[in-house]
Every structure is written in structure tokens, then in C-alpha cells.
Scaffold this active site. Structure first.
Site, PDB file in Angstrom:
ATOM      1  CG  HIS A 184      -1.524   1.135   1.561  1.00 20.15           C
ATOM      2  ND1 HIS A 184      -2.613   1.617   0.741  1.00 20.15           N
ATOM      3  CD2 HIS A 184      -1.363   2.332   2.390  1.00 20.15           C
ATOM      4  CE1 HIS A 184      -3.101   2.947   1.172  1.00 20.15           C
ATOM      5  NE2 HIS A 184      -2.172   3.288   2.221  1.00 20.15           N
ATOM      6  CB  CYS A 488      -2.477  -3.430 -16.719  1.00 14.79           C
ATOM      7  SG  CYS A 488      -3.330  -5.257 -16.277  1.00 14.79           S
TER       8      CYS A 488
END
Length: 563
Positions: A184, A488
Site C-alpha cells: 500500500h 497492467c
């Protein structure tokens, strides 16, 4: 001088004095409360509500990905199941502080055991609990320090509520002792363009106030730097700033080989920033935002409105939309909220959509209608591509592509996120118009390491040669069939790894918009032959760290030869 190794995020370099995150609040003692149950219950409810509102306010201020994370944390704070766990302890005569501490810890263990999306949410529980306990004690919650001057922030890791509102005029760089390139903290560092080195385990030894150089491009932190080293770092930072302000050009290698650079987006509202930062289209549009905050599936009309807004922002550009990637690891009451022992290997992605095919058909209907609605654009319509997540078989590929084309969607492909689809890429390309490699999940399934579980974060590295070999399989199959292969996952945002991926056969790269400038600049320093040589060097290594080192050495030797 000492060098501390970690994983750099981007190509930035910064320097400054260290300021450390405060240690967590000490655990409350398990002692009887001197207040009545009603008094303790009232205190806890007020504290939880206040923390939830604070998180929502921080999210609204921060916007972007941070807002989504903080809204999820606020909902978690007021979760009825968690409230019941706290009440049970209060009824037993415990203090509010200990009831919150113990209930949150118990709930955290349950979510961690589930893994996947819920495992990620479990890590956020610690931060919520700390904030509630701090409010009950009447003290400030541990958070970002404020030494009164710009600083390099050193922490074990950062909670979403802390990263959301970092003052970029004061925080010169981030160093964490835990986490990896897909953590994160790493994702938000890319989003905010913060110089960062994560997973630098020995950074725990850094002392308050000492000057360090944070060199993300070299994956290291330099302690006790000399004046010359500090001067060189300043020059590099200035050169990088100048390069970032240069005119934006299409993504390409030094020999002119085109490598379109696309954006990963989670909401239509992010389109304008992506365009400003030079995105040549969208390589991954995540549609989950329409579904995850609802108790029922969004209507076709609601979806069509969002997709039309997205397509209108990219006239004449490619826009790749991923259909809903949810299931047992992101439970939705209208899709699949049944408990599974191992949700990462369960009914998720296309598997979940096939089990509730009406949701998939409605999404394809909305996409087809949005495509038709934007075809009247004077600047030309967007080039809509659709893809299915978590495809593991040739049969699944044939099913999705056929269904998408039944709805008039002309370009349909699949995401390659599991080894089976990479190994069968040549057969998958018989049906799919394109493939897009999701390196986050591909790494997770190749290394058998939950990408949301901190205890195995060291395995979650897309530089691992096993992952790179699978990328090469897909690249070769795409080249043989004359079909495009995109990347991606977070790997595309790593500038040197982006070069390697192109060398392995990737034809487009999609990433967080703030990573585009660094990747564009790095591609321009290598030819296609260079990229292939650098990729071969990485493939010859035995592990992720040595693959990164080998690629760095190959790139450096090539530059030295040119000089």
C-alpha cells in the site's frame, strides 16, 4: 558511509534529516473497569464514531485511491460484527480501551486467516484500533511526526490514514523497513510521486536527525553521506525535475520502437490527470468502484453513465476496461459472499461472473451502449477494448470473447494472472484479440505468496525469474500470433523493469499516471536490442534480487559502452 538496501519506487533521489514515526500506543491492561457498562459503552461508541468521521474527512480531503481506502476503514470501524465483539467484552466488565484492543485483535486474526482482500483490510484494523484507543485515553494517535522542518520519514510501514495526508512540502522521502513494490505504501508513493525506498530492513537502525540520501533509482539509502555525495544527489534531483517538465512525447525506445504508455484508472474522475501526465490511453480501467460500495448491483444505466464519461475523456485513444474482478476475496452480497477457506484460489474474477452471468451480461450491455453513445464524438470515438480477469483456461477465454462479441464489442481479450494462462498463451491467442498481464497476481500465484500478506511480502517481487519466464511465454505467443501483449500490474511502473518487460515481448505498458514520466524517460535510453539483452540478463539470475542487480549491471555496461 553505509548503504542500506531496499526496493526503490521510481527514479527519484532526495536527502534530508531523519524523523521517525512514533511507536504504537502500549497495549491496555486487562483490568476491571471502574465505570458502569453503560458508561463504557457510551465512551466506546462516541470514540468509534469520531474516528470513523475523521477517516472519512481525511479521505474526502485526499481524494484518489486514498479516499477509497479510508472510506473502507471508516466502514470497518463501525462494522456491526466488530461492535458486537466489543460489547461482549464490555458486558464482562472490561474497560473500553481493553475491549477495543482485544476485539479488534481477534477480528484481525479472523480476517488475516481469510487472506485476499479481507487479509488486506485486516492490516488496516491496527490503525483503526490505535486511533480509537487514543481517543478513549484523550491522547494524540501515533502518526506523522512534525519536527518543524522538512524531513525523511522512517517507519515500519505507513497506515492509509497517514499516507493520505502527507505534507509533501515537509516529507522529502519515505523509508520503510517492511513492505514490497506492491505494498500500500509503495502504491501511494507512486501516486503522490514521493521518493521512496521500501523494505529496507536495516533502516530500523537510523537515528533521529541524521542526514541520509534516499536513492530510489539505486534501491538504497545512504547514511553519513559526504559533501560530494550530497551535491551529486542534488544535481540528479534537479536534472530529473527538468526532465519531468520537458514536453511529453509518445512512449518509445531509443530506436523509435513505439511502446504506448497507458494509465491504470479506478474511476472516470482520474482521466483528466492521466491525460495531463501524458497517458496515451487507458490500459486498465477497474470497474469495481461501481460495485463494491453497493448492497445491490448497479443498474445498466448507472454503469453506462460511468463508462460514457470515461470513453469521452479519451477520444481516438485505446481504453481497456476490465469487467468486474470480485468474488470470495472481495465478497459482494449480490455476487458471492459465501465463506471459502482459501479465497485467493476460489470463486473470483470470471469464475464468479459465470456463476452470476446476469451481472456480466448487464456489464457488457452497458459497455456496448456507452461505446455506441460516444461514437458521435467530433474528435473521434475511443477505441474500447474489454477483458476478463482471472482467466485460467482456454475454454474460459473462448466463453468470454464469444459473449463479448455477441454484444457487439469488437475487441475482447483476457488478463494473464495465473501460470496456466501464461503457459497456454499460444492457444489462448487463438480466441483472444489481446492479452494483458497482471503482474501482481501473476507473481502471487507463481510464488505461492499471498500478495496482501505481510509475512510473505519478500516473495511478492515481479523481478523473480520465474515470473519473467512466464511473461516471456506470453510475449512470444503474442508475437507469433501478431496480437498485442500489455502489462497492467505494478511492475510496469518500475522504470528498469519496464525495459525488461518490453524486452520480453510486451507491446504496451500501463501504470499509475504519476509513473509515466520516469518510465518514458528510461525507455528513451534503450533500443529494442538493448531491452532484449537486459531482459536476458535478468532471466539468467536465480532470484528476484539478483535479477534486478543483473539487469542494472547490463543497463549500466551498455551506457558505459555508448560513452
Amino acid at each position: 558511509m553505509t548503504e542500506l538496501r531496499g526496493v526503490g519506487i521510481g527514479l527519484g533521489v532526495a536527502q534530508g534529516p531523519v524523523a521517525r514515526m512514533a511507536e504504537p500506543l502500549p497495549a491496555p491492561k486487562d483490568a476491571p473497569s471502574e465505570r458502569s457498562v453503560d458508561e463504557e459503552s457510551s465512551r466506546v461508541r462516541e470514540a468509534v464514531a469520531a474516528v470513523a468521521r475523521e477517516l472519512e474527512e481525511r479521505g474526502n480531503t485526499a481524494g484518489g485511491a486514498a479516499r477509497d481506502v479510508l472510506e473502507a476503514q471508516a466502514m470497518m470501524a463501525e462494522d456491526p460484527t466488530l461492535e458486537a465483539e466489543v460489547d461482549t467484552r464490555l458486558q464482562a466488565g472490561k474497560t473500553g480501551e481493553w475491549a477495543v484492543y482485544d476485539a479488534f485483535a481477534s477480528f484481525r486474526e479472523q480476517l488475516t486467516a481469510l487472506g485476499g482482500y479481507l487479509g488486506e483490510r485486516a492490516a488496516d484494523l491496527d490503525d483503526v484500533a490505535q486511533r480509537v484507543i487514543a481517543r478513549l485515553r484523550g491522547v494524540a494517535a501515533p502518526g506523522i511526526p512534525d519536527p518543524g522542518h522538512p524531513f525523511v520519514l522512517v517507519a515500519t510501514d505507513l497506515a492509509p490514514a497517514d499516507t493520505a495526508l502527507l505534507d509533501l512540502d515537509k516529507v522529502l522521502a519515505l523509508i520503510t523497513t517492511e513492505g514490497g513494490p506492491t505494498s500500500h505504501t509503495a502504491i501511494l508513493a507512486r501516486e503522490k510521486s514521493i521518493v521512496a525506498v521500501v523494505g529496507a530492513a536495516h533502516a530500523a537502525s537510523l537515528t533521529e536527525g541524521e542526514t541520509v540520501i534516499v536513492d530510489a533509482a539505486a534501491n538504497l539509502v545512504v547514511t553519513s553521506p559526504s559533501d560530494d555525495e550530497l551535491a551529486r544527489a542534488l544535481t540528479r534531483a534537479a536534472d530529473r525535475a527538468a526532465a519531468a517538465s520537458a514536453p511529453i512525447t509518445p512512449g518509445a525506445l531509443a530506436d523509435g520502437t513505439a511502446v504506448p504508455l497507458l494509465a491504470n484508472l479506478g474511476k472516470p474522475g482520474g482521466a483528466s490527470e492521466a491525460v495531463e501526465l501524458g497517458a496515451e490511453g487507458v490500459g486498465l480501467f477497474r470497474t469495481e468502484f461501481l460495485f463494491l460500495s453497493s448492497s445491490s448491483a448497479p443498474t445498466v444505466e448507472e454503469q453506462r453513465t460511468a463508462y460514457t464519461e470515461l470513453l469521452a475523456a479519451f477520444p481516438g485513444k485505446k481504453v481497456v476496461v476490465r469487467v468486474l474482478d470480485a468474488g470470495a476475496d472481495k465478497p459482494l452480497p449480490f455476487l458471492n459472499d459465501a465463506h471459502e477457506e482459501n479465497p485467493a484460489l476460489g470463486l473470483r474474477g470470471l469464475r464468479a461472473l459465470r456463476a452470476s452471468e446476469d451481472i456480466l451480461r448487464e456489464q457488457l450491455t452497458a459497455l456496448a451502449e456507452a461505446d455506441a453513445a460516444t461514437r458521435r464524438s467530433p474528435e473521434g470515438p475511443a477505441d474500447l477494448w474489454v477483458m476478463a480477469p482471472m482467466v485460467s483456461t482456454v475454454e474460459e477465454t473462448e466463453y468470454f470473447v464469444s459473449l463479448a462479441k455477441d454484444y457487439g464489442l469488437k475487441t475482447a481479450g483476457v488478463m494473464v494472472e495465473v501460470p496456466s494462462s501464461a503457459l497456454l498463451a499460444d492457444r489462448i491467442f487463438r480466441h483472444a484479440d489481446f492479452a494483458s498481464i497482471g503482474t501482481n497476481d501473476l507473481t502471487q500465484y507463481t510464488l505461492a505468496a499471498d500478495r496482501l500478506l505481510g509475512s510473505v511480502a519478500s516473495f511478492q517481487d515481479p523481478w523473480h525469474p520465474a515470473v519473467l519466464r512466464l511473461v516471456r511465454e506470453v510475449g512470444a505467443a503474442g508475437a507469433a500470433s501478431g496480437k498485442p501483449v500489455g502489462i497492467c500490474g505494478e511492475a510496469a511502473a518500475d522504470p528498469l523493469l519496464a525495459v525488461v518487460l518490453v524486452g520480453l515481448g510486451a507491446t504496451t505498458l500501463s501504470m499509475a499516471p504519476t509513473a509515466l514520466a520516469d518510465v518514458r524517460a528510461t525507455l528513451l535510453t534503450h533500443t529494442l536490442d538493448d531491452a532484449r539483452r537486459i531482459a536476458e540478463a535478468a532471466l539468467a539470475a536465480d532470484g528476484a534480487a539478483t535479477a534486478r542487480e543483473a539487469a542494472t549491471a547490463a543497463a549500466s555496461s551498455q551506457k558505459a559502452a555508448e560513452q
